[in-house]
Motif scaffolding. Structure first.
Motif, PDB file in Angstrom:
ATOM      1  N   CYS A  76       0.653  -1.162   0.049  1.00  0.00           N
ATOM      2  CA  CYS A  76       0.010  -0.122  -0.155  1.00  0.00           C
ATOM      3  C   CYS A  76       0.828   1.372  -0.019  1.00  0.00           C
ATOM      4  CB  CYS A  76      -0.985  -0.129   1.077  1.00  0.00           C
ATOM      5  SG  CYS A  76      -2.185  -1.359   1.163  1.00  0.00           S
ATOM      6  N   GLU A  77       1.915   1.373   0.777  1.00  0.00           N
ATOM      7  CA  GLU A  77       2.936   2.218   0.728  1.00  0.00           C
ATOM      8  C   GLU A  77       3.539   2.711  -0.607  1.00  0.00           C
ATOM      9  OE1 GLU A  77       5.890   1.438   3.879  1.00  0.00           O
ATOM     10  OE2 GLU A  77       4.278   1.748   5.622  1.00  0.00           O
ATOM     11  N   ASN A 100       2.354   1.794  -3.305  1.00  0.00           N
ATOM     12  CA  ASN A 100       1.265   2.275  -4.314  1.00  0.00           C
ATOM     13  C   ASN A 100       1.085   3.599  -4.097  1.00  0.00           C
ATOM     14  OD1 ASN A 100       0.369   0.221  -6.319  1.00  0.00           O
ATOM     15  ND2 ASN A 100      -0.740  -0.836  -4.386  1.00  0.00           N
ATOM     16  N   TRP A 101       0.942   4.153  -2.905  1.00  0.00           N
ATOM     17  CA  TRP A 101       0.875   5.606  -2.617  1.00  0.00           C
ATOM     18  C   TRP A 101       1.865   6.478  -3.152  1.00  0.00           C
ATOM     19  CZ3 TRP A 101       3.650   9.330  -0.064  1.00  0.00           C
ATOM     20  CH2 TRP A 101       2.598  10.732   0.130  1.00  0.00           C
ATOM     21  N   GLU A 102       3.276   5.807  -2.880  1.00  0.00           N
ATOM     22  CA  GLU A 102       4.438   6.522  -3.516  1.00  0.00           C
ATOM     23  C   GLU A 102       4.470   6.516  -4.780  1.00  0.00           C
ATOM     24  OE1 GLU A 102       7.595   4.456  -1.736  1.00  0.00           O
ATOM     25  OE2 GLU A 102       7.091   5.054   0.281  1.00  0.00           O
ATOM     26  N   GLU A 112       1.780   9.116  -5.923  1.00  0.00           N
ATOM     27  CA  GLU A 112       2.327  10.596  -5.590  1.00  0.00           C
ATOM     28  C   GLU A 112       3.229  11.126  -6.653  1.00  0.00           C
ATOM     29  OE1 GLU A 112       3.016  14.377  -4.460  1.00  0.00           O
ATOM     30  OE2 GLU A 112       1.328  13.096  -3.756  1.00  0.00           O
TER      31      GLU A 112
END
Length: 104
Positions: free
Chosen positions: A72-73, A75-77, A80
């Motif tokens: 999840c981290e 994917n978020w990075e 962004e």
């Protein structure tokens, strides 16, 4: 009245900080601003390329990541970084819009 260019941490480039409306600048000052912006603008494709390399690395990490939270981290990075690329392309095209107005 001087125009400042201020470094934007998120985008990694300097952005213009106009003190008044574009039309209120004298034509000579507009040309000076555009010359400075063109120099900055020329670095945007290289900046985008560097960010794309980071995204590719993170996608490779994501492909082998087994921890859901870390996935999840990542994917978020990635999202962004993709957003930064989108914003950089918008700034890259800004000069074209202004330049067209000057020549019309």
């Amino acid at each position: 009245m001087a125009t400042e260019f201020v470094f934007n941490e998120r985008l990694g480039i300097e952005l213009p900080l106009l003190q008044m409306a574009w039309e209120d600048y004298a034509p000579a000052r507009q040309e000076g601003i555009l010359a400075q912006w063109e120099s900055i603008r020329g670095t945007i494709p290289d900046r985008i390329h560097d960010i794309e390399q980071i995204i590719n690395t993170k996608q490779d990490q994501l492909g082998v990541e087994e921890n859901f939270e870390r996935s999840c981290e990542l994917n978020w990075e990635i999202a962004e970084l993709a957003s930064v690329i989108n914003d950089l392309w918008l700034w890259y095209r800004t000069h074209q819009d202004i330049n067209l107005k000057l020549h019309l």
